[in-house]
Design a protein around this motif. Structure first.
Motif, PDB file in Angstrom:
ATOM      1  N   ARG A   1       0.833  -1.199   0.000  1.00  0.00           N
ATOM      2  CA  ARG A   1       0.000   0.000   0.000  1.00  0.00           C
ATOM      3  C   ARG A   1       0.872   1.255   0.000  1.00  0.00           C
ATOM      4  O   ARG A   1       1.789   1.381   0.814  1.00  0.00           O
ATOM      5  N   PRO A   2       0.592   2.197  -0.886  1.00  0.00           N
ATOM      6  CA  PRO A   2       1.395   3.420  -0.965  1.00  0.00           C
ATOM      7  C   PRO A   2       1.034   4.407   0.132  1.00  0.00           C
ATOM      8  O   PRO A   2      -0.010   4.299   0.778  1.00  0.00           O
ATOM      9  N   GLU A   3       1.903   5.398   0.314  1.00  0.00           N
ATOM     10  CA  GLU A   3       1.662   6.500   1.239  1.00  0.00           C
ATOM     11  C   GLU A   3       1.305   7.786   0.507  1.00  0.00           C
ATOM     12  O   GLU A   3       0.937   8.781   1.146  1.00  0.00           O
ATOM     13  N   ALA A   4       1.409   7.772  -0.806  1.00  0.00           N
ATOM     14  CA  ALA A   4       1.160   8.963  -1.612  1.00  0.00           C
ATOM     15  C   ALA A   4       1.096   8.548  -3.074  1.00  0.00           C
ATOM     16  O   ALA A   4       1.439   7.415  -3.433  1.00  0.00           O
ATOM     17  N   GLY A   5       0.656   9.485  -3.912  1.00  0.00           N
ATOM     18  CA  GLY A   5       0.747   9.274  -5.345  1.00  0.00           C
ATOM     19  C   GLY A   5      -0.403   8.517  -5.945  1.00  0.00           C
ATOM     20  O   GLY A   5      -1.498   8.447  -5.385  1.00  0.00           O
ATOM     21  N   MET A   6      -0.142   7.899  -7.095  1.00  0.00           N
ATOM     22  CA  MET A   6      -1.185   7.364  -7.964  1.00  0.00           C
ATOM     23  C   MET A   6      -1.085   5.875  -8.215  1.00  0.00           C
ATOM     24  O   MET A   6      -1.772   5.366  -9.106  1.00  0.00           O
ATOM     25  N   PHE A   7      -0.249   5.149  -7.458  1.00  0.00           N
ATOM     26  CA  PHE A   7       0.020   3.758  -7.801  1.00  0.00           C
ATOM     27  C   PHE A   7       0.083   2.873  -6.559  1.00  0.00           C
ATOM     28  O   PHE A   7       0.472   3.320  -5.489  1.00  0.00           O
ATOM     29  N   ALA A   8      -0.297   1.612  -6.745  1.00  0.00           N
ATOM     30  CA  ALA A   8      -0.058   0.560  -5.770  1.00  0.00           C
ATOM     31  C   ALA A   8       0.801  -0.513  -6.431  1.00  0.00           C
ATOM     32  O   ALA A   8       0.802  -0.648  -7.662  1.00  0.00           O
ATOM     33  N   LEU A   9       1.509  -1.268  -5.627  1.00  0.00           N
ATOM     34  CA  LEU A   9       2.372  -2.328  -6.139  1.00  0.00           C
ATOM     35  C   LEU A   9       1.789  -3.691  -5.811  1.00  0.00           C
ATOM     36  O   LEU A   9       1.292  -3.917  -4.704  1.00  0.00           O
ATOM     37  N   LEU A  10       1.892  -4.602  -6.771  1.00  0.00           N
ATOM     38  CA  LEU A  10       1.404  -5.969  -6.598  1.00  0.00           C
ATOM     39  C   LEU A  10       2.574  -6.931  -6.766  1.00  0.00           C
ATOM     40  O   LEU A  10       3.221  -6.981  -7.820  1.00  0.00           O
ATOM     41  N   ASP A  11       2.851  -7.693  -5.733  1.00  0.00           N
ATOM     42  CA  ASP A  11       3.931  -8.682  -5.735  1.00  0.00           C
ATOM     43  C   ASP A  11       3.387  -9.980  -6.316  1.00  0.00           C
ATOM     44  O   ASP A  11       2.531 -10.642  -5.719  1.00  0.00           O
ATOM     45  N   ILE A  12       3.890 -10.358  -7.506  1.00  0.00           N
ATOM     46  CA  ILE A  12       3.407 -11.577  -8.178  1.00  0.00           C
ATOM     47  C   ILE A  12       4.511 -12.631  -8.245  1.00  0.00           C
ATOM     48  O   ILE A  12       4.438 -13.563  -9.051  1.00  0.00           O
ATOM     49  N   ARG A  13       5.528 -12.522  -7.379  1.00  0.00           N
ATOM     50  CA  ARG A  13       6.664 -13.449  -7.440  1.00  0.00           C
ATOM     51  C   ARG A  13       6.258 -14.889  -7.181  1.00  0.00           C
ATOM     52  O   ARG A  13       6.936 -15.823  -7.641  1.00  0.00           O
ATOM     53  N   ALA A  14       5.140 -15.102  -6.477  1.00  0.00           N
ATOM     54  CA  ALA A  14       4.687 -16.473  -6.243  1.00  0.00           C
ATOM     55  C   ALA A  14       4.328 -17.189  -7.531  1.00  0.00           C
ATOM     56  O   ALA A  14       4.271 -18.423  -7.569  1.00  0.00           O
ATOM     57  N   SER A  15       4.104 -16.432  -8.593  1.00  0.00           N
ATOM     58  CA  SER A  15       3.758 -17.055  -9.882  1.00  0.00           C
ATOM     59  C   SER A  15       4.958 -17.705 -10.549  1.00  0.00           C
ATOM     60  O   SER A  15       4.801 -18.530 -11.455  1.00  0.00           O
TER      61      SER A  15
END
Length: 399
Positions: A318-332
């Motif tokens: 979850r971000p603290e600012a801005g316009m983006f969130a990150l999704l960790d897909i390394r389990a794939s």
């Protein structure tokens, strides 16, 4: 035929990083059902009074030449903004205006760097930073931004990368793509390194007005001891939902601005006066849309977290600012690029692969996706449904 060394340095550092976005736009033109979560365009139109200001200025004949420094009223307005926010005096001699943060950063780095120099920069980083650095002939020295530290740059990690060739510490707070916001004590520690090793600090703060509620914002400009070595860049693109107007600036020492002026004059010889008038109004009155955007983006990041975190091995930062969130897909077991391409073609969701945000294409977000928060809530919700279904089908399959 022969080309300059500059074009060689920039090979692969431009539009190639936006391959997924370009493919998604082509699919939309073909009528495909698609949810686009790639780029960070504001989710509201530019405020009408700013449009009227630009129009009125054009009608009043403000369409002639300007100069490489900036229109006097705009310089004064930006100086007053930073005087009020940073608690010490800034004047027009501390400001340079250029078309957008990207152009400003190019001019700033060209003023400070040359072949053989090194720039310390957090990795991941915004997609254009490695190209901006490479254009000068300098070398980007990446420092890992780690999820367990909130993706915030740590002084101890920076100290380990400083060499006699280091010239610039390149900060981005609030950060794109991670949404991290450096704390005052972290900036003070980084500033101490800059003082000890005689480094410039360049800080891209274009998302300053889009910090989420409860998160403190700090800048190296807050610290008087860093005044003669800090250059901050920003614009009205995000804060005032005006990216197409390309109106940005930098704030720094008067001597720096004087040294940069011939470069600005060589590149552009001035921005458009009617856009300068619009910018003066924007900076003077503040943004009527930034807080609303920040609230919506924070809520959408929460929605993505609630819908996807822990689903089929996915994890959401979850971000603290801005316009983006990150999704960790390394389990794939897939790279971010491979996952993003498959997600686009099979599920109709376009996201930026994390590999677009690192030096050499394999930075600290290898195996991650960047999701834009600028689509309406129903589109975000629908995208989460598609991503969850795609992940359930994909993760765990033989690779």
């Amino acid at each position: 035929m022969r080309y300059s060394a500059l074009t060689d340095r920039l090979q692969g550092l431009g539009g190639a990083k936006w391959e997924i976005h370009a493919a998604a736009r082509q699919m939309k033109r073909e009528g495909r059902d698609l949810i686009e979560l790639t780029i960070g365009e504001p989710d509201v139109p530019c405020p009408p009074d700013l449009i009227l200001a630009a129009t009125a200025a054009m009608e009043a004949g403000r369409t002639g030449y300007s100069n490489g420094h900036g229109e006097p009223a705009t310089l004064a307005a930006i100086a007053q903004r930073y005087t009020a926010r940073r608690g010490r005096a800034f004047g027009p001699e501390n400001i340079m205006t250029l078309p957008g943060t990207q152009t400003t950063l190019y001019a700033v780095l060209c003023t400070l760097l040359g072949p053989g120099d090194e720039v310390i920069v957090g990795d991941p980083m915004y997609a254009t930073y490695d190209g901006l650095i490479a254009a000068t002939g300098a070398t980007a020295v990446p420092v890992a931004l780690r999820p367990e530290q909130g993706f915030r740059l740590q002084a101890a990690d920076v100290a380990a990368k400083i060499t006699p060739r280091t010239r610039v510490l390149f900060l981005n707070t609030p950060h794109n793509p991670t949404g991290a916001v450096l704390r005052a004590d972290e900036i003070a520690a980084l500033g101490a390194l800059a003082l000890a090793h005689d480094l410039w600090i360049v800080s891209d703060e274009v998302y300053e007005d889009m910090v989420f509620d409860g998160v403190p914002f700090a800048s190296p400009l807050d610290l008087p001891e860093l005044a003669e070595r800090t250059v901050v860049t920003s614009s009205i693109s995000k804060s005032h939902a005006a990216p197409g107007f390309r109106s940005g600036w930098c704030v720094g020492p008067a001597e720096f601005c004087a040294r940069m002026l011939p470069l600005s004059e060589t590149m552009l010889f001035g921005s458009q006066p009617f856009i300068a008038d619009m910018t003066t109004l924007a900076v003077t009155q503040g943004s009527p849309v930034a807080r609303g955007m920040a609230a919506r983006f924070a809520a959408r990041a929460g929605m993505i977290h609630d819908r996807l975190h822990g689903v089929a091995g996915l994890a959401v930062h979850r971000p603290e600012a801005g316009m983006f969130a990150l999704l960790d897909i390394r389990a794939s077991g897939l790279s971010g690029s491979a996952f993003a391409r498959a997600l686009l073609t099979e599920a109709g969701v376009a996201c930026m692969p994390g590999e677009s945000f690192g030096v050499g294409g394999d930075g600290g977000l290898a195996g991650w996706l960047r999701l834009s928060l600028t689509q309406p809530d129903p589109a975000i919700d629908a995208a989460c449904t598609r991503i969850a279904a795609f992940a359930a089908k994909t993760i765990g399959e033989p690779k």
